[in-house]
Design a protein around this motif. Sequence first.
Motif, PDB file in Angstrom:
ATOM      1  N   ALA A 166      -3.747 -15.810   8.657  1.00 38.34           N
ATOM      2  CA  ALA A 166      -3.952 -15.638  10.096  1.00 38.34           C
ATOM      3  C   ALA A 166      -3.905 -14.183  10.529  1.00 38.34           C
ATOM      4  O   ALA A 166      -4.621 -13.776  11.448  1.00 38.34           O
ATOM      5  CB  ALA A 166      -2.908 -16.448  10.869  1.00 38.34           C
ATOM      6  N   ASP A 167      -3.063 -13.363   9.889  1.00 42.83           N
ATOM      7  CA  ASP A 167      -2.906 -11.974  10.319  1.00 42.83           C
ATOM      8  C   ASP A 167      -3.678 -10.985   9.450  1.00 42.83           C
ATOM      9  O   ASP A 167      -3.484  -9.765   9.566  1.00 42.83           O
ATOM     10  CB  ASP A 167      -1.425 -11.588  10.342  1.00 42.83           C
ATOM     11  N   SER A 168      -4.542 -11.493   8.579  1.00 39.33           N
ATOM     12  CA  SER A 168      -5.386 -10.638   7.725  1.00 39.33           C
ATOM     13  C   SER A 168      -4.568  -9.640   6.899  1.00 39.33           C
ATOM     14  O   SER A 168      -4.953  -8.484   6.716  1.00 39.33           O
ATOM     15  CB  SER A 168      -6.412  -9.873   8.580  1.00 39.33           C
ATOM     16  N   SER A 169      -3.432 -10.100   6.391  1.00 38.49           N
ATOM     17  CA  SER A 169      -2.576  -9.226   5.574  1.00 38.49           C
ATOM     18  C   SER A 169      -3.032  -9.182   4.119  1.00 38.49           C
ATOM     19  O   SER A 169      -2.629  -8.297   3.367  1.00 38.49           O
ATOM     20  CB  SER A 169      -1.121  -9.698   5.641  1.00 38.49           C
ATOM     21  N   VAL A 170      -3.853 -10.158   3.724  1.00 36.40           N
ATOM     22  CA  VAL A 170      -4.315 -10.216   2.333  1.00 36.40           C
ATOM     23  C   VAL A 170      -5.666  -9.505   2.234  1.00 36.40           C
ATOM     24  O   VAL A 170      -6.681 -10.001   2.726  1.00 36.40           O
ATOM     25  CB  VAL A 170      -4.445 -11.667   1.843  1.00 36.40           C
ATOM     26  N   ALA A 171      -5.657  -8.340   1.637  1.00 40.79           N
ATOM     27  CA  ALA A 171      -6.878  -7.559   1.470  1.00 40.79           C
ATOM     28  C   ALA A 171      -7.154  -7.334  -0.019  1.00 40.79           C
ATOM     29  O   ALA A 171      -6.301  -7.587  -0.862  1.00 40.79           O
ATOM     30  CB  ALA A 171      -6.753  -6.222   2.195  1.00 40.79           C
ATOM     31  N   ASP A 172      -8.347  -6.851  -0.308  1.00 39.49           N
ATOM     32  CA  ASP A 172      -8.752  -6.645  -1.695  1.00 39.49           C
ATOM     33  C   ASP A 172      -7.805  -5.700  -2.432  1.00 39.49           C
ATOM     34  O   ASP A 172      -7.280  -6.026  -3.496  1.00 39.49           O
ATOM     35  CB  ASP A 172     -10.183  -6.092  -1.712  1.00 39.49           C
ATOM     36  N   ALA A 173      -7.575  -4.520  -1.855  1.00 43.84           N
ATOM     37  CA  ALA A 173      -6.737  -3.526  -2.530  1.00 43.84           C
ATOM     38  C   ALA A 173      -5.257  -3.817  -2.380  1.00 43.84           C
ATOM     39  O   ALA A 173      -4.455  -3.473  -3.256  1.00 43.84           O
ATOM     40  CB  ALA A 173      -7.050  -2.133  -1.979  1.00 43.84           C
ATOM     41  N   THR A 174      -4.874  -4.458  -1.260  1.00 42.11           N
ATOM     42  CA  THR A 174      -3.449  -4.751  -1.001  1.00 42.11           C
ATOM     43  C   THR A 174      -3.291  -6.223  -0.622  1.00 42.11           C
ATOM     44  O   THR A 174      -3.168  -6.552   0.559  1.00 42.11           O
ATOM     45  CB  THR A 174      -2.906  -3.858   0.130  1.00 42.11           C
ATOM     46  N   PRO A 175      -3.290  -7.106  -1.596  1.00 41.06           N
ATOM     47  CA  PRO A 175      -3.159  -8.544  -1.309  1.00 41.06           C
ATOM     48  C   PRO A 175      -1.710  -8.931  -1.001  1.00 41.06           C
ATOM     49  O   PRO A 175      -0.982  -9.415  -1.863  1.00 41.06           O
ATOM     50  CB  PRO A 175      -3.650  -9.199  -2.599  1.00 41.06           C
ATOM     51  N   VAL A 176      -1.288  -8.694   0.239  1.00 42.11           N
ATOM     52  CA  VAL A 176       0.086  -8.963   0.651  1.00 42.11           C
ATOM     53  C   VAL A 176       0.128 -10.283   1.422  1.00 42.11           C
ATOM     54  O   VAL A 176      -0.577 -10.456   2.418  1.00 42.11           O
ATOM     55  CB  VAL A 176       0.630  -7.830   1.543  1.00 42.11           C
ATOM     56  N   ILE A 177       0.948 -11.219   0.956  1.00 43.04           N
ATOM     57  CA  ILE A 177       1.089 -12.502   1.643  1.00 43.04           C
ATOM     58  C   ILE A 177       2.428 -12.542   2.370  1.00 43.04           C
ATOM     59  O   ILE A 177       3.426 -12.029   1.895  1.00 43.04           O
ATOM     60  CB  ILE A 177       0.971 -13.691   0.666  1.00 43.04           C
ATOM     61  N   ASN A 178       2.399 -13.132   3.548  1.00 42.31           N
ATOM     62  CA  ASN A 178       3.622 -13.314   4.321  1.00 42.31           C
ATOM     63  C   ASN A 178       3.644 -14.725   4.901  1.00 42.31           C
ATOM     64  O   ASN A 178       2.860 -15.586   4.468  1.00 42.31           O
ATOM     65  CB  ASN A 178       3.761 -12.237   5.404  1.00 42.31           C
ATOM     66  N   LYS A 179       4.512 -14.962   5.875  1.00 42.03           N
ATOM     67  CA  LYS A 179       4.721 -16.302   6.418  1.00 42.03           C
ATOM     68  C   LYS A 179       3.407 -16.965   6.826  1.00 42.03           C
ATOM     69  O   LYS A 179       2.621 -16.395   7.572  1.00 42.03           O
ATOM     70  CB  LYS A 179       5.659 -16.223   7.615  1.00 42.03           C
TER      71      LYS A 179
END
Length: 218
Positions: free
Chosen positions: A152-165
């Motif tokens: 939902a918050d677009s935190s998962v990107a190609d170079a920085t795949p960061v997942i949160n709640k």
Amino acid sequence: MKITEFLKNKKGASGIGTLIVFIAMVLVAAVAASVLINTSGFLQQKAATTGKESTEQVASGLQVLQIMGSHDNSNITKLAIYVSPNAGSSAIDLSQAVVSLTNGDVKTVCKYDSTKATFKDLEAGGSIFSDSNLNFTALSPTEFGIIVIQDADSSVADATPVINKGDIVAIALHTNATSMEPRTLISGSIQPEFGAPGIISFTTPSTYISTQSVVQLQ
């Protein structure tokens, strides 16, 4: 007269000595107090930092929601491991995660490589195992891809795949280096940079049906 003056002078000398001892004690106490205050401040800061890191380590981690596989009638060739952060977990950078799999004979360790086409966003829907979305066969035995399912918050990107709640992604693996024939026990984990790992444990089906190429494994 001389004796009286002598006694008076002796009392004065004794008083000065006592005063010197008293001042020395005060100075020693001041120095000791300063050391104790500095030490207690350092220990308090260290304890706070350690407590924060310990809480983060215990509360954070990955949970494996399910594992789907695609077979070629004799072997599982593609894996999609759906993962999400644990409840209360801090954000997790999947580029620092390590995926390990073993069939009892071969152990494979995989890392994410952001320099290759190993990332796909399927928030709008699509086929997980379609090579037009993410080319599984292009994945080497030592790397995994990431397919975004919910972010939902677009935190998962190609170079920085960061997942949160609330985020859900699929870890994509091309299992050409790990034999997954029928009735094979597979185990492993997805170890994040910090926190609890996601556990992988399943047994492949007793037979692969040609009309059902995708199977749920865990």
